[in-house]
Design an enzyme around this catalytic site. Sequence first.
Site, PDB file in Angstrom:
ATOM      1  N   ALA A  41      86.374 -71.478  32.228  1.00 49.14           N
ATOM      2  CA  ALA A  41      86.255 -71.649  33.665  1.00 49.14           C
ATOM      3  C   ALA A  41      86.637 -73.053  34.098  1.00 49.14           C
ATOM      4  O   ALA A  41      86.736 -73.343  35.285  1.00 49.14           O
ATOM      5  CB  ALA A  41      84.836 -71.320  34.109  1.00 49.14           C
ATOM      6  N   ASN A  73      80.408 -72.453  25.493  1.00 51.34           N
ATOM      7  CA  ASN A  73      80.263 -73.526  26.468  1.00 51.34           C
ATOM      8  C   ASN A  73      79.783 -72.983  27.801  1.00 51.34           C
ATOM      9  O   ASN A  73      78.624 -73.163  28.169  1.00 51.34           O
ATOM     10  CB  ASN A  73      81.594 -74.282  26.612  1.00 51.34           C
ATOM     11  N   ASP A  74      80.667 -72.272  28.514  1.00 56.35           N
ATOM     12  CA  ASP A  74      80.318 -71.786  29.858  1.00 56.35           C
ATOM     13  C   ASP A  74      79.025 -70.973  29.874  1.00 56.35           C
ATOM     14  O   ASP A  74      78.258 -71.051  30.829  1.00 56.35           O
ATOM     15  CB  ASP A  74      81.450 -70.912  30.405  1.00 56.35           C
ATOM     16  N   VAL A  75      78.781 -70.205  28.809  1.00 62.32           N
ATOM     17  CA  VAL A  75      77.610 -69.323  28.805  1.00 62.32           C
ATOM     18  C   VAL A  75      76.303 -70.085  28.627  1.00 62.32           C
ATOM     19  O   VAL A  75      75.226 -69.499  28.635  1.00 62.32           O
ATOM     20  CB  VAL A  75      77.714 -68.236  27.706  1.00 62.32           C
ATOM     21  N   THR A  76      76.386 -71.432  28.456  1.00 63.38           N
ATOM     22  CA  THR A  76      75.162 -72.234  28.346  1.00 63.38           C
ATOM     23  C   THR A  76      75.040 -73.191  29.522  1.00 63.38           C
ATOM     24  O   THR A  76      74.151 -74.028  29.554  1.00 63.38           O
ATOM     25  CB  THR A  76      75.195 -73.091  27.063  1.00 63.38           C
TER      26      THR A  76
END
Lengths: 93, 490
Positions: B455, B413-416
């Site tokens: 996050a 999630n966060d890495v996209t």
Amino acid sequence: MDFISIFSIFVLACFVGYFVVWSVTPALHTPLMSVTNAISSVIIVGALIASAAAGSASSKWLGLAAVVMASINIFGGFAVTERMLAMYKKKER
Amino acid sequence: MHEVAPINPWVALAYLASGILFILALRGLSSPASSRRGNRFGMIGMTIAVVTTLITHAPWKSGDAANSYVGIDVTAMAEILGAIAIGAIIGIVMARRIAMTAMPQLVAAFHSLVGLAAVAVAAAAYLNPGAFHIADEIGQIFAVSRIEMGLGIAIGAITFSGSVIAFLKLNGNMSGAPIMLPARHVINLGTLAAIIGLVAYFLTDQSPWVFWTITALSFLIGFLLIIPIGGADMPVVVSMLNSYSGWAAAAMGFTLGNTAMIITGALVGSSGAILSYIMCRAMNRSFISVIAGGFGADDSGGGAGGSKEQRPWKPGSAEDAAFLMSQAENVIIVPGYGMAVAQAQHALREMSDMLKKEGVNVKYAIHPVAGRMPGHMNVLLAEANVPYDEVFELEDINGEFAQCDVAFVIGANDVTNPAAKTDKSSPIYGMPVLDVEKAKTVLFVKRSMGGVGYAGVDNDVFYMDQTMMLLGDAKKMADDIVKALSGSGH
């Protein structure tokens, strides 16, 4: 060996480490950690010296305990690295 | 300079050879093709170091009135070999049984053993300095050796207690949430200053209380340093402890004047430091802020203020996903740790095999923090038989999203999240991310619309026109897509 010679080896080895580690492919960073783990257990050398020396029983037993711990790391570290590396395969064509 | 026992040049050369074999072991990891040979070099290096020490420092019986036997002390030798055998059995069993998802815990456990072994060796050297040739005739330990020993025991003890906490957090025995003591910075700095002060004092006074107080305070500071660090920062912590275990070995190498230990310590120390740097950069966190701790403390952050408006999003089914991907030319799969938790990697590989049969070009895109430790996701994919030449790192593949038809995000999630590039107020602003929003279609596998990543930030990708949300368990979704693909009559 005197301190300066040892220190020189240490500093040069840090540079070697810096360049060698940057050349490791990110895909193998986990095996890098497990193999560094295995090789840092070269402190087994100190443990062997302590467990073989005469003169202090407590020193000897501390040494033997350290031999067990370092051996777990050496055998476990190399074995798990080997297991991981065997999984990395190329595309069959 | 003090007198040291004369060194047999062959012995020194043997240790040098094992140091060089360790360098070659790391060098082999520059590509998967050479890596196994590298690992063998490492094993040979270790064998040389151990055998050399066993020969030069074999336990010796010099005979006395009752017994005139002079030679190797067989009982003592058997004890040593027995200790090695016990360690070998435990180590090999652990290495065979461990699940690849649990690698971070295993590595943390191994680090703690290096740390504790270093403490034990330093303590043994302190109790019997004559055996290590680091003291004069009346048992006064040389000044240089005192500093080396003090540093060795401090770093070793920190590595041990820090790794134990990291292990407990990674293994789930202890909550990943940071534990924040009041005035912890004052306590930590005070403890650290006390350790440094005592190491300096150790120079003038080698009494046991000084030595053992350094040991106890170092165990304490290792514990205090790691408890405030949250679960999300564990990849940095594991790398950092890797580095410490190296410096501990180097410090012991100085005490013993042993080149194999010094070279290894320097290699491992730099390796861990570089990996910590890479992990920090991948999360856009400074090393200092990781150490200061507290990240991930605010679990309610995502929903705070209730300002999150309900935005429309498009749901999709496994059949839709199967159809879209089988019609595509290029598909990039973006796996995250959620995929590994759901054990979906084998189903995912089956899915990509079927797509490849349909002539689709499939690649995997890996973010450096996709797993729980550096390179973890690559191992998980390799275990599922994904060929390593289909797996690409962020910087190598990010340019390709613009040309790809489908980006298939699973368990990430966060890495996209594009907010990392545009929204200065976002907690993940500045973190390098995978540009999935540039793909023609984004398929986003996610358990529900409610939860957010580590996050605690919402992801704009969910609400884009070209995004289809595939809600459900990652493994079940991948299985369903495989079924839909095989049922489509090809």
